[in-house]
Scaffold this motif. Structure first.
Motif, PDB file in Angstrom:
ATOM      1  N   VAL A 104      13.350  29.741  25.413  1.00  0.00           N
ATOM      2  CA  VAL A 104      12.349  29.146  24.524  1.00  0.00           C
ATOM      3  C   VAL A 104      10.957  29.645  24.899  1.00  0.00           C
ATOM      4  CG1 VAL A 104      11.194  26.980  23.916  1.00  0.00           C
ATOM      5  CG2 VAL A 104      13.691  27.087  23.957  1.00  0.00           C
ATOM      6  N   ARG A 105      10.667  29.636  26.204  1.00  0.00           N
ATOM      7  CA  ARG A 105       9.321  30.065  26.628  1.00  0.00           C
ATOM      8  C   ARG A 105       9.053  31.519  26.256  1.00  0.00           C
ATOM      9  NH1 ARG A 105      10.558  26.478  30.941  1.00  0.00           N
ATOM     10  NH2 ARG A 105      11.514  28.122  32.168  1.00  0.00           N
ATOM     11  N   ASN A 106      10.132  32.311  26.157  1.00  0.00           N
ATOM     12  CA  ASN A 106       9.952  33.727  25.833  1.00  0.00           C
ATOM     13  C   ASN A 106       9.947  34.033  24.342  1.00  0.00           C
ATOM     14  OD1 ASN A 106       9.700  34.483  28.475  1.00  0.00           O
ATOM     15  ND2 ASN A 106      11.903  34.778  28.772  1.00  0.00           N
ATOM     16  N   LEU A 107      10.052  32.998  23.532  1.00  0.00           N
ATOM     17  CA  LEU A 107      10.017  33.252  22.086  1.00  0.00           C
ATOM     18  C   LEU A 107       8.645  33.796  21.692  1.00  0.00           C
ATOM     19  CD1 LEU A 107      11.724  30.028  20.649  1.00  0.00           C
ATOM     20  CD2 LEU A 107      12.584  32.377  20.418  1.00  0.00           C
ATOM     21  N   PRO A 108       8.618  34.692  20.699  1.00  0.00           N
ATOM     22  CA  PRO A 108       7.302  35.179  20.253  1.00  0.00           C
ATOM     23  C   PRO A 108       6.569  34.091  19.484  1.00  0.00           C
ATOM     24  CG  PRO A 108       9.039  36.026  18.834  1.00  0.00           C
ATOM     25  CD  PRO A 108       9.730  35.271  19.946  1.00  0.00           C
ATOM     26  N   LEU A 109       5.252  34.201  19.443  1.00  0.00           N
ATOM     27  CA  LEU A 109       4.447  33.266  18.652  1.00  0.00           C
ATOM     28  C   LEU A 109       4.465  33.747  17.201  1.00  0.00           C
ATOM     29  CD1 LEU A 109       2.411  30.962  18.381  1.00  0.00           C
ATOM     30  CD2 LEU A 109       0.622  32.532  19.128  1.00  0.00           C
ATOM     31  N   LEU A 110       5.051  32.937  16.328  1.00  0.00           N
ATOM     32  CA  LEU A 110       5.191  33.359  14.926  1.00  0.00           C
ATOM     33  C   LEU A 110       4.141  32.682  14.056  1.00  0.00           C
ATOM     34  CD1 LEU A 110       9.088  33.163  14.602  1.00  0.00           C
ATOM     35  CD2 LEU A 110       7.677  35.145  15.207  1.00  0.00           C
ATOM     36  N   ASN A 111       3.679  33.414  13.080  1.00  0.00           N
ATOM     37  CA  ASN A 111       2.659  32.883  12.195  1.00  0.00           C
ATOM     38  C   ASN A 111       3.297  32.248  10.962  1.00  0.00           C
ATOM     39  OD1 ASN A 111       0.707  32.971   9.914  1.00  0.00           O
ATOM     40  ND2 ASN A 111      -0.631  33.632  11.569  1.00  0.00           N
ATOM     41  N   THR A 112       2.913  31.010  10.691  1.00  0.00           N
ATOM     42  CA  THR A 112       3.560  30.252   9.620  1.00  0.00           C
ATOM     43  C   THR A 112       2.695  30.137   8.375  1.00  0.00           C
ATOM     44  OG1 THR A 112       2.658  28.253  10.610  1.00  0.00           O
ATOM     45  CG2 THR A 112       4.906  28.825  11.216  1.00  0.00           C
ATOM     46  N   ASP A 113       1.600  30.903   8.355  1.00  0.00           N
ATOM     47  CA  ASP A 113       0.605  30.729   7.288  1.00  0.00           C
ATOM     48  C   ASP A 113       1.164  30.887   5.874  1.00  0.00           C
ATOM     49  OD1 ASP A 113      -1.275  30.176   9.114  1.00  0.00           O
ATOM     50  OD2 ASP A 113      -2.343  32.096   8.995  1.00  0.00           O
ATOM     51  N   HIS A 114       2.198  31.694   5.709  1.00  0.00           N
ATOM     52  CA  HIS A 114       2.614  31.986   4.332  1.00  0.00           C
ATOM     53  C   HIS A 114       3.944  31.368   3.934  1.00  0.00           C
ATOM     54  CE1 HIS A 114      -0.890  34.447   4.060  1.00  0.00           C
ATOM     55  NE2 HIS A 114      -0.545  35.058   5.178  1.00  0.00           N
ATOM     56  N   LEU A 115       4.368  30.357   4.668  1.00  0.00           N
ATOM     57  CA  LEU A 115       5.646  29.736   4.316  1.00  0.00           C
ATOM     58  C   LEU A 115       5.485  28.811   3.105  1.00  0.00           C
ATOM     59  CD1 LEU A 115       7.175  28.757   7.802  1.00  0.00           C
ATOM     60  CD2 LEU A 115       7.808  30.666   6.313  1.00  0.00           C
ATOM     61  N   ALA A 116       6.493  28.809   2.242  1.00  0.00           N
ATOM     62  CA  ALA A 116       6.510  27.889   1.093  1.00  0.00           C
ATOM     63  C   ALA A 116       6.776  26.470   1.599  1.00  0.00           C
ATOM     64  CB  ALA A 116       7.604  28.313   0.118  1.00  0.00           C
ATOM     65  N   GLU A 117       6.478  25.488   0.749  1.00  0.00           N
ATOM     66  CA  GLU A 117       6.594  24.078   1.135  1.00  0.00           C
ATOM     67  C   GLU A 117       7.950  23.718   1.781  1.00  0.00           C
ATOM     68  OE1 GLU A 117       4.324  21.390   0.218  1.00  0.00           O
ATOM     69  OE2 GLU A 117       5.629  19.660   0.543  1.00  0.00           O
ATOM     70  N   CYS A 118       9.040  24.115   1.129  1.00  0.00           N
ATOM     71  CA  CYS A 118      10.346  23.698   1.666  1.00  0.00           C
ATOM     72  C   CYS A 118      10.613  24.367   3.009  1.00  0.00           C
ATOM     73  CB  CYS A 118      11.470  23.957   0.657  1.00  0.00           C
ATOM     74  SG  CYS A 118      11.693  25.682   0.249  1.00  0.00           S
ATOM     75  N   LEU A 119      10.044  25.555   3.205  1.00  0.00           N
ATOM     76  CA  LEU A 119      10.230  26.230   4.487  1.00  0.00           C
ATOM     77  C   LEU A 119       9.339  25.618   5.565  1.00  0.00           C
ATOM     78  CD1 LEU A 119      10.577  29.899   3.218  1.00  0.00           C
ATOM     79  CD2 LEU A 119      12.401  28.341   3.927  1.00  0.00           C
ATOM     80  N   LEU A 120       8.184  25.115   5.147  1.00  0.00           N
ATOM     81  CA  LEU A 120       7.324  24.409   6.108  1.00  0.00           C
ATOM     82  C   LEU A 120       8.050  23.163   6.621  1.00  0.00           C
ATOM     83  CD1 LEU A 120       3.848  24.539   4.293  1.00  0.00           C
ATOM     84  CD2 LEU A 120       4.413  25.660   6.468  1.00  0.00           C
ATOM     85  N   GLN A 121       8.719  22.465   5.692  1.00  0.00           N
ATOM     86  CA  GLN A 121       9.450  21.258   6.092  1.00  0.00           C
ATOM     87  C   GLN A 121      10.587  21.616   7.045  1.00  0.00           C
ATOM     88  OE1 GLN A 121      10.478  19.956   2.127  1.00  0.00           O
ATOM     89  NE2 GLN A 121       8.656  18.685   1.928  1.00  0.00           N
TER      90      GLN A 121
END
Ligand SMILES: *[C@@H]1O[C@H](CO)[C@@H](O)[C@H](O)[C@H]1NC(C)=O
Ligand SMILES: *[C@@H]1O[C@H](CO)[C@@H](O)[C@H](O)[C@H]1NC(C)=O
Ligand SMILES: CC(=O)N[C@H]1CO[C@H](CO)[C@@H](O)[C@@H]1O
Length: 455
Positions: A104-121
């Motif tokens: 988990v600590r080694n996971l990359p930092l992913l950017n969530t800026d462009h996710l659609a509503e259902c994907l944000l949930q």
């Protein structure tokens, strides 16, 4: 309507009462002062005519780079044990837990800026599960130290939560609303056709417990439709309208009775002992004390609502007195308002506007003899519902707090030893009961006739 999921650990974590409890309070008790509202339509609040507070469709799995999160979560389930579980079978899983947390600590930092509503949930659900797996798989420390949530989980959950208007921790939406799917994917989700995507403990107790909540949420959708009808009425005092409202209140009574039955049956499928020791500890949020959570890479970490629905709660519970009083009334209302922060923003807005409908049913019922009786029947049904809620709370929390942890006597003692260090251990129960009593008193006060005169 997760009546128990709510029931807090030390002293309150995760007191998620579900959305319908809030709806009933807002509409029947008319707790807030009326203001004018424009056309009140549930679709404007992301509340669905058929599925209520559930998304219209089960949330799709995240794809692309976000699949990394989904995969790590899939690997946790069944392979990771609760850190405070001292049984041999649980300890045998600790080495894998360590490897998993490293991953988990080694996971990359992913950017969530462009996710659609259902994907944000979906992202909120996946991240909240990852965070609680990460925290609660760690064996307790001899001396409590703050728990650091790695940046790769902390930053995305804060960003996603900001978009959704919800607290950046595990909520009822994550464990139930966004976690539900039809058991048979060919058929729509219904009371007989629900399963869950994720659990922490992989136990039937956890699964069934949430499924009961989900069933109650689904049954409660009729209440939303009744309310919507009511909100569309142009002249609520018109005679025809009043008799329709009286009929609708009786429909509401039937729904609340069904909800009470659904809740009462939870003990047939979800074992209180297993729930208390194997399931509930996974839901805990941040402590206020030394072992609080820190969201790494999030500058405002200290001001976030990380406690789960409980954080501010313990203060109110402490001020409560058992008898009905102004304090008590405020405690109930304050609690309900705080709970809303753990709902998605659109649902918070729904409740806020609902409570502010121009003519609350209660004030109308005061002036209309035709409505008065139906109104009081609704209040009594609500009171029964809350009484049942209290009994369930006692069964699942207060009486279980006195039991010994699972395992051999030695294993049980070892766990008890580490848990006594936790703050407020053993007091949670009285907080639960005084809070629930406050709620029950609120329903009693709402009756238009004194309780002795009602059947
Ligand atoms: C997790 O457990 C399942 C069985 O419960 C197993 O199939 C899977 O390989 C395990 N995953 C890991 C990463 O060990
Ligand atoms: C988080 O949100 C901030 C503010 O909107 C943005 O600048 C940043 O790029 C986001 N970070 C991630 C990892 O999504
Ligand atoms: C797998 C499962 O539970 N399927 C049920 C889905 O719901 C329908 C009716 O609502 C039932 O007939 C199925 O048995």
């Amino acid at each position: 309507m997760s009546f128990i999921s709510g029931l807090p650990h030390r002293p309150f974590s995760y007191f998620s009462v579900g959305h319908f409890f809030q709806v009933l309070n807002a509409v029947v008790l008319g707790l807030e002062s009326p203001e004018t509202t424009a056309d009140f339509k549930m679709e404007d609040y992301n509340v669905d005519y058929a599925t209520g507070f559930f998304p219209q469709q089960p949330l799709p799995r995240l794809s692309g780079e976000f699949e990394l999160w989904e995969n790590v979560l899939d690997d946790a389930e069944g392979n990771i044990s609760l850190g405070e579980d001292t049984r041999e079978s649980a300890k045998a899983k600790r080495p894998y837990g360590e490897i998993w947390r490293q991953r988990v600590r080694n996971l990359p930092l992913l950017n969530t800026d462009h996710l659609a509503e259902c994907l944000l949930q979906r992202a909120h659900m996946v991240l909240a599960f990852l965070i609680n797996f990460y925290v609660h798989s760690q064996p307790p420390n001899a001396s409590p130290t703050p728990i650091h949530i790695p940046e790769c989980l902390a930053i995305p959950i804060v960003n996603v939560s900001r978009e959704l208007g919800i607290a950046p921790v595990l909520t009822f939406a994550d464990t139930v609303l966004w976690n539900a799917k039809p058991a048979d994917s060919q058929l729509p989700m219904s009371a007989n056709n629900i399963s869950l995507v994720h659990t922490f403990s992989s136990t039937d107790t956890e699964r069934n417990y949430h499924i009961v909540s989900a069933k109650a949420e689904l049954r409660g959708v009729e209440i939303l439709r009744i309310i919507e009808d009511y909100a569309q009425l142009s002249d609520v005092a018109d005679l025809h309208t009043v008799s329709k409202t009286a009929r609708d209140l009786r429909r509401l009574v039937t729904v609340v009775q069904d909800l009470t039955d659904i809740m009462q049956n939870v003990k047939d499928t979800a074992d209180p002992y297993g729930f208390y020791w194997e399931v509930r500890p996974w839901f805990r949020g941040s402590d206020c004390g030394a072992s609080r959570w820190i969201y790494d890479g999030v500058p405002e970490s200290d001001s976030l609502d990380l406690g789960g629905p409980s954080a501010g709660q313990s203060t109110t519970a402490r001020q409560e007195v058992p008898a009905p009083s102004e304090e008590n009334k405020k405690a109930d209302r304050g609690f309900m308002e705080r709970m809303r922060r753990y709902m998605p923003g659109s649902h918070q807005a729904y409740l806020r506007d609902l409570a502010a409908l121009p003519v609350p049913i209660r004030s109308l019922a005061k002036t209309s003899p035709l409505l008065r009786e139906s109104y009081d029947l609704a209040i009594l049904a609500l009171k029964k519902f809350r009484d049942m809620h209290m009994r369930i709370a006692c069964l699942y929390i207060i009486s279980m707090a006195k039991t010994t942890p699972p395992g051999t006597p030695e294993e049980g003692l070892e766990r008890q030893g580490t848990q006594q260090k936790g703050p407020a251990k053993g007091t949670g129960g009285s907080h639960v009961s005084s809070l629930l009593k406050a709620g029950r008193d609120a329903t009693n006060r709402a009756l238009l006739k004194p309780p002795s005169m009602t059947p």
